[in-house]
Motif scaffolding. Sequence first.
Motif, short mmCIF file in Angstrom:
data_model
loop_
_atom_site.label_atom_id
_atom_site.label_comp_id
_atom_site.label_asym_id
_atom_site.label_seq_id
_atom_site.Cartn_x
_atom_site.Cartn_y
_atom_site.Cartn_z
N TYR A 79 10.84 3.41 -5.37
CA TYR A 79 10.16 2.32 -5.49
C TYR A 79 9.64 1.24 -4.18
CZ TYR A 79 11.68 2.46 -10.45
OH TYR A 79 11.94 2.75 -11.80
N ARG A 80 10.67 1.58 -3.32
CA ARG A 80 10.06 0.97 -1.92
C ARG A 80 8.94 1.56 -1.43
NH1 ARG A 80 14.10 2.76 1.80
NH2 ARG A 80 12.55 4.69 1.90
N ASN A 81 8.98 2.84 -1.46
CA ASN A 81 7.84 3.67 -0.90
C ASN A 81 6.61 3.39 -1.67
OD1 ASN A 81 9.55 4.64 1.05
ND2 ASN A 81 9.54 6.76 0.33
N GLN A 82 6.66 3.31 -2.91
CA GLN A 82 5.51 2.98 -3.71
C GLN A 82 4.95 1.75 -3.55
OE1 GLN A 82 6.73 3.59 -7.84
NE2 GLN A 82 6.35 6.01 -7.85
N ILE A 83 5.74 0.64 -3.24
CA ILE A 83 5.07 -0.56 -3.09
C ILE A 83 4.71 -0.59 -1.62
CG2 ILE A 83 6.20 -2.96 -2.62
CD1 ILE A 83 8.17 -2.51 -4.84
N ILE A 84 5.29 -0.09 -0.76
CA ILE A 84 4.40 0.05 0.67
C ILE A 84 3.26 0.71 0.72
CG2 ILE A 84 5.05 1.02 2.86
CD1 ILE A 84 8.04 0.44 2.45
N GLY A 85 3.32 1.93 0.04
CA GLY A 85 1.93 2.83 -0.14
C GLY A 85 0.76 1.92 -0.93
N ILE A 86 1.20 1.14 -1.89
CA ILE A 86 0.32 0.36 -2.53
C ILE A 86 -0.42 -0.97 -1.61
CG2 ILE A 86 -0.25 -1.31 -4.38
CD1 ILE A 86 1.49 0.70 -6.26
N ALA A 87 0.69 -1.38 -0.92
CA ALA A 87 0.31 -2.76 -0.13
C ALA A 87 -0.73 -2.15 1.10
CB ALA A 87 1.51 -3.35 0.38
N THR A 88 -0.17 -1.20 1.61
CA THR A 88 -0.86 -0.40 2.90
C THR A 88 -2.27 -0.26 2.63
OG1 THR A 88 0.35 1.49 3.01
CG2 THR A 88 1.29 -0.03 4.37
N THR A 89 -2.30 0.54 1.34
CA THR A 89 -3.64 1.01 0.83
C THR A 89 -4.49 -0.09 0.61
OG1 THR A 89 -2.77 3.12 -0.01
CG2 THR A 89 -4.70 2.45 -0.91
N GLN A 104 -4.42 -2.26 14.44
CA GLN A 104 -3.36 -2.67 13.26
C GLN A 104 -3.99 -1.40 12.27
OE1 GLN A 104 -5.19 -4.81 15.02
NE2 GLN A 104 -3.61 -6.44 15.46
N LEU A 105 -5.16 -1.21 11.99
CA LEU A 105 -5.64 -0.24 10.98
C LEU A 105 -5.21 1.26 11.06
CD1 LEU A 105 -7.44 -0.06 8.49
CD2 LEU A 105 -9.36 0.48 10.20
N ILE A 111 1.70 3.98 8.38
CA ILE A 111 2.66 3.39 7.43
C ILE A 111 2.23 4.22 5.98
CG2 ILE A 111 3.53 1.69 6.30
CD1 ILE A 111 3.23 -0.05 9.16
N GLN A 112 0.90 4.11 5.61
CA GLN A 112 0.69 4.56 4.47
C GLN A 112 0.84 6.18 4.31
OE1 GLN A 112 -3.48 5.51 4.14
NE2 GLN A 112 -3.56 4.52 1.91
N GLU A 113 0.68 6.69 5.32
CA GLU A 113 1.17 8.35 5.29
C GLU A 113 2.56 8.47 5.25
OE1 GLU A 113 0.81 11.86 8.24
OE2 GLU A 113 -0.95 10.75 8.05
#
Length: 121
Positions: A79-89, A104-105, A111-113
């Motif tokens: 869940y943590r990785n999914q939240i981070i993935g969605i937020a960074t995307t 920053q981009l 981070i997304q990767e």
Amino acid sequence: MNKSFSLYKAKMAGETVKNDSLKIWQKFKLAREEDLYSEFYAYLCRSAHGNLETLIRDHTVGDAISLGHRPDLPIVSLYRNQIIGIATTALIEALELVNFEGTQLRELKVIQEQSGAGEFA
């Protein structure tokens, strides 16, 4: 939920469950779209379907329904990785929309990767 949990337990025990159709990930695989499944679809399906399987996985201990217990660490990690993935995307898409080109981009893309989200989160 009890009926679904019984079917879930039967499947996990290796029993043949009536009307067991082709799984969605198998359909993506047949279409040679595994990346779309593991990136885009996997992140959206939990919200889109209400996901009874997730409720069962998150609220059972052994063969019993258990509300209020601590979830397993791998589940929390997922869940943590999914939240981070969605937020960074979302941040990457917004910054690219306004043609932002700062460091920053690049950091967000790393981070997304690392979250395992891929570009379709």
